[in-house]
Design an enzyme around this catalytic site. Structure first.
Site, PDB file in Angstrom:
ATOM      1  N   VAL A   1      49.386  16.240  -5.715  1.00  0.00           N
ATOM      2  CA  VAL A   1      50.048  17.264  -6.536  1.00  0.00           C
ATOM      3  C   VAL A   1      50.578  18.417  -5.681  1.00  0.00           C
ATOM      4  O   VAL A   1      51.756  18.772  -5.755  1.00  0.00           O
ATOM      5  CB  VAL A   1      49.063  17.787  -7.610  1.00  0.00           C
ATOM      6  CG1 VAL A   1      49.582  19.052  -8.259  1.00  0.00           C
ATOM      7  CG2 VAL A   1      48.837  16.716  -8.670  1.00  0.00           C
TER       8      VAL A   1
ATOM      9  N   ASP B   1      45.797  23.711   3.521  1.00  0.00           N
ATOM     10  CA  ASP B   1      44.703  22.768   3.278  1.00  0.00           C
ATOM     11  C   ASP B   1      43.581  23.072   4.269  1.00  0.00           C
ATOM     12  O   ASP B   1      43.819  23.642   5.332  1.00  0.00           O
ATOM     13  CB  ASP B   1      45.185  21.318   3.424  1.00  0.00           C
ATOM     14  CG  ASP B   1      44.364  20.357   2.575  1.00  0.00           C
ATOM     15  OD1 ASP B   1      44.884  19.847   1.570  1.00  0.00           O
ATOM     16  OD2 ASP B   1      43.173  20.126   2.908  1.00  0.00           O
TER      17      ASP B   1
ATOM     18  N   GLU C   1      49.931  19.918 -14.358  1.00  0.00           N
ATOM     19  CA  GLU C   1      50.884  19.003 -13.724  1.00  0.00           C
ATOM     20  C   GLU C   1      50.858  17.648 -14.431  1.00  0.00           C
ATOM     21  O   GLU C   1      49.787  17.152 -14.775  1.00  0.00           O
ATOM     22  CB  GLU C   1      50.482  18.838 -12.250  1.00  0.00           C
ATOM     23  CG  GLU C   1      51.396  17.954 -11.468  1.00  0.00           C
ATOM     24  CD  GLU C   1      52.857  18.389 -11.584  1.00  0.00           C
ATOM     25  OE1 GLU C   1      53.188  19.505 -11.184  1.00  0.00           O
ATOM     26  OE2 GLU C   1      53.672  17.591 -12.103  1.00  0.00           O
TER      27      GLU C   1
ATOM     28  N   ARG D   1      53.516  11.536 -12.026  1.00  0.00           N
ATOM     29  CA  ARG D   1      52.863  10.242 -11.843  1.00  0.00           C
ATOM     30  C   ARG D   1      52.998   9.849 -10.383  1.00  0.00           C
ATOM     31  O   ARG D   1      54.104   9.946  -9.827  1.00  0.00           O
ATOM     32  CB  ARG D   1      53.544   9.173 -12.718  1.00  0.00           C
ATOM     33  CG  ARG D   1      53.451   9.422 -14.192  1.00  0.00           C
ATOM     34  CD  ARG D   1      54.510   8.634 -14.939  1.00  0.00           C
ATOM     35  NE  ARG D   1      55.857   9.053 -14.537  1.00  0.00           N
ATOM     36  CZ  ARG D   1      56.978   8.476 -14.947  1.00  0.00           C
ATOM     37  NH1 ARG D   1      56.945   7.438 -15.749  1.00  0.00           N
ATOM     38  NH2 ARG D   1      58.163   8.914 -14.550  1.00  0.00           N
TER      39      ARG D   1
ATOM     40  N   ALA E   1      49.163  -4.564 -21.870  1.00  0.00           N
ATOM     41  CA  ALA E   1      47.768  -5.029 -21.773  1.00  0.00           C
ATOM     42  C   ALA E   1      47.512  -5.487 -20.344  1.00  0.00           C
ATOM     43  O   ALA E   1      48.424  -5.917 -19.647  1.00  0.00           O
ATOM     44  CB  ALA E   1      47.568  -6.181 -22.743  1.00  0.00           C
ATOM     45  N   GLY E   2      46.283  -5.373 -19.900  1.00  0.00           N
ATOM     46  CA  GLY E   2      45.968  -5.774 -18.532  1.00  0.00           C
ATOM     47  C   GLY E   2      44.498  -5.566 -18.209  1.00  0.00           C
ATOM     48  O   GLY E   2      43.643  -5.708 -19.088  1.00  0.00           O
TER      49      GLY E   2
ATOM     50  N   CYS F   1      42.950  10.299 -12.380  1.00  0.00           N
ATOM     51  CA  CYS F   1      43.059  11.263 -13.486  1.00  0.00           C
ATOM     52  C   CYS F   1      42.478  10.791 -14.815  1.00  0.00           C
ATOM     53  O   CYS F   1      41.672  11.506 -15.410  1.00  0.00           O
ATOM     54  CB  CYS F   1      44.508  11.653 -13.683  1.00  0.00           C
ATOM     55  SG  CYS F   1      45.135  12.628 -12.317  1.00  0.00           S
TER      56      CYS F   1
ATOM     57  N   LYS G   1      38.529  10.613 -15.138  1.00  0.00           N
ATOM     58  CA  LYS G   1      37.854  11.914 -15.008  1.00  0.00           C
ATOM     59  C   LYS G   1      38.276  12.866 -16.121  1.00  0.00           C
ATOM     60  O   LYS G   1      37.457  13.620 -16.645  1.00  0.00           O
ATOM     61  CB  LYS G   1      38.088  12.512 -13.626  1.00  0.00           C
ATOM     62  CG  LYS G   1      39.259  13.434 -13.493  1.00  0.00           C
ATOM     63  CD  LYS G   1      39.291  14.093 -12.135  1.00  0.00           C
ATOM     64  CE  LYS G   1      40.647  14.678 -11.842  1.00  0.00           C
ATOM     65  NZ  LYS G   1      41.080  15.723 -12.748  1.00  0.00           N
TER      66      LYS G   1
ATOM     67  N   LYS H   1      47.700   1.490  -9.190  1.00  0.00           N
ATOM     68  CA  LYS H   1      48.991   1.139  -9.794  1.00  0.00           C
ATOM     69  C   LYS H   1      50.003   0.942  -8.672  1.00  0.00           C
ATOM     70  O   LYS H   1      49.721   1.288  -7.521  1.00  0.00           O
ATOM     71  CB  LYS H   1      49.433   2.192 -10.797  1.00  0.00           C
ATOM     72  CG  LYS H   1      49.803   3.527 -10.203  1.00  0.00           C
ATOM     73  CD  LYS H   1      50.407   4.359 -11.291  1.00  0.00           C
ATOM     74  CE  LYS H   1      50.978   5.645 -10.743  1.00  0.00           C
ATOM     75  NZ  LYS H   1      51.649   6.406 -11.741  1.00  0.00           N
TER      76      LYS H   1
END
Ligand SMILES: NC(=O)c1ccc[n+]([C@@H]2O[C@H](COP(=O)([O-])OP(=O)(O)OC[C@H]3O[C@@H](n4cnc5c(N)ncnc54)[C@H](O)[C@@H]3O)[C@@H](O)[C@H]2O)c1
Length: 465
Positions: A11, A30, A167, A170, A286-287, A294, A297, A354
């Site tokens: 993000v 960071d 946010e 994707r 379906a899968g 995300c 959680k 994904k």
């Protein structure tokens, strides 16, 4: 406008890089020195299509910088985004320790010469905006610059305001999602903060920027709606969106399981009911269930929040239960097709949660691999991008990694499509089948045509068809 983004994950890094592309002066901060070093060299520590190029552009233009020095970055900025992780604790609650550390440091670092906006971009439980305000104030108590301004009557709200800006990007299409979002949500307690954030996002809201080559603007993108609301509602919008999407997928999986028993085909069923404009076809594939950093959680966190307020969210609990059960479905199909799993070699096509990302957080592949290994199978894995991330983050998971789909298939008794990477839709079934020991294909994402797979001599098992 000067912006500091704290946290250079999926993000923070995308937000900072895109804002720099739009002409803002951005410092991304960071605590991970390795990441910052890579970024200074123009290399992205995460895989996100088009991101490397935009980082290089920002560095060359001189308005995108990377640092581990939070205090200096805060002093140089008007808007400070908190975009650190909020991973789940074993209890289901969100771990807010990273947000807390940043908020207090921001309070300690402000020079109090201007009014700043501290923006929560991390997904945080309801009430976190007020909590962050308290933490920044705590930091201010240790801040000499504020002490002298306070002596002259200044109040904390004169030097900072808190906002929430959840946010919705994707992974895999994060850049396009940032430039062309469905909406921008801004939660505030004060009109000034809303006005400054609106100004920050102006080129996106009005779509006045020249699109980068990697993210062209679609013809139907015009102005982007801005939802300005209170802090709690903004925080809740994010949880509601993710809980709804996770529920939509679990719903499709539930219907798929019923389809399978009654002899219907979920793909046909979704085609039919997804055309209903009240429903829509998206997120009804379906899968093997949802995963990623995300959904799990955030659904757990909203359940925990509801419980804290003495409410039992039955529907959301079922969303999670259905998903857990769904991850087990490929193993059941392997048992049905192979009978004995012990001693068999199973190949997993896809490890990332994904396609188009290297993110393996809460990826169904991990659970499927673990289950098969426990049952005594040999497990091979191939992911176009995530092999290395998986091997590095899960060194104890005894997956044998392959460099392409055909070498994965070698000696396998069965292969399972776990992630719907585009290349798996175009598998050379003849080549794959030739090197396999048995010819079982479990299509965990329903991406192949069952007729074509069976014509190639495979036993085909889809989900809900
Ligand atoms: N990943 C997504 O697709 C997505 C989408 C929407 C919202 N979110 C939310 O955004 C937040 C960030 O998610 P992410 O996936 O980018 O996380 P991430 O784990 O990829 O990145 C978090 C970064 O924060 C850094 N960090 C931790 N503590 C720090 C500190 N004190 N100072 C500076 N940096 C620090 C870490 O080193 C890491 O680089 C989470 O709350 C998440 O729920 C994520």
């Amino acid at each position: 406008m000067e912006v500091c983004v704290v946290g250079t994950g999926y993000v923070g890094l995308v937000t900072g890089t895109c804002l720099a592309y739009l002409g803002r002066s951005v410092v991304c901060v960071d605590i991970d020195e390795r990441k910052i070093q890579m970024l200074r060299e123009g290399k992205s520590p995460i895989y996100e299509p088009g991101l490397d190029q935009l980082i290089t552009t920002g560095i060359q233009r001189g308005n995108l910088r990377f640092s581990t020095d939070l205090a200096a970055a805060v002093k140089a900025s008007e808007v400070i985004f908190i975009a650190v992780g909020t991973p789940p604790l074993p209890t289901g609650k969100a771990d807010l320790s990273y947000v807390k550390a940043v908020a207090q440091s921001v309070g300690r670092a402000m020079d109090c010469e201007r009014r700043r906006i501290v923006v929560n971009k991390s997904t945080v439980p309801i009430g976190s905006g007020n909590w962050v305000e308290m933490l920044v104030k705590e930091g201010l108590q240790e801040n000499a610059a504020f002490a002298s301004r306070k002596a002259n009557g200044a109040k904390p709200e004169d030097v900072f305001l808190v906002a929430s800006n959840p946010e919705f990007l994707r992974e895999g299409s994060a850049i396009a999602d940032t430039f062309y979002p469905d909406r921008i949500v801004i939660g505030v307690t004060d009109g000034y903060a809303a006005e400054r954030l609106r100004a920050l996002y102006e080129p996106i809201v009005e779509q006045t920027f020249v699109p980068p080559a990697s993210a062209p603007r679609a013809a139907d993108v015009t102005a982007v709606p801005v939802v300005t609301t209170d802090l709690a509602s903004a925080e809740m919008i994010k949880y509601a969106a993710n809980a709804f999407l996770a529920t939509k997928i679990s719903f499709a999986n539930e219907i798929a399981n019923i389809c399978e028993r009654v002899g219907a085909d979920i793909k046909e069923v979704v085609r039919g009911f997804g055309l209903d404009s009240r429903i829509g076809p998206k997120f009804l594939n379906a899968g093997v269930g949802w995963g990623g950093s995300c959904f799990g959680k955030d659904v757990s966190a909203i359940i925990d929040i509801a419980n804290e307020y003495n409410y039992e969210p039955e529907l959301l609990r079922s969303t999670v239960t259905v998903n857990k059960r769904q991850r087990h479905v490929p193993v059941l199909k392997l048992q049905e097709a192979l009978k004995i799993i012990k001693g068999k070699t199973i190949g997993l096509l896809g490890l990332a949660f994904k396609p188009d990302t290297d993110d393996i957080r809460d990826a169904p592949a991990l659970e499927i691999a673990r289950e098969l290994l426990e049952m005594g199978a040999r497990v091979k894995g191939y992911d176009p991008i995530a092999n290395e991330a998986c091997a590095r983050q899960y060194p104890d998971l005894k997956i044998e990694y392959a460099s392409d789909a055909v070498s994965l298939a070698e000696d396998c008794d069965a292969i399972v499509i776990v992630t719907e990477w585009e290349e798996f839709q175009y598998l050379d079934l003849a080549k794959v089948g030739e090197v396999m020991n048995g010819k079982v294909l479990v299509d965990g994402r329903n991406v192949l045509d069952p007729v074509a797979v069976e014509a190639a001599g495979f036993k085909y098992r889809g989900i809900g068809r």
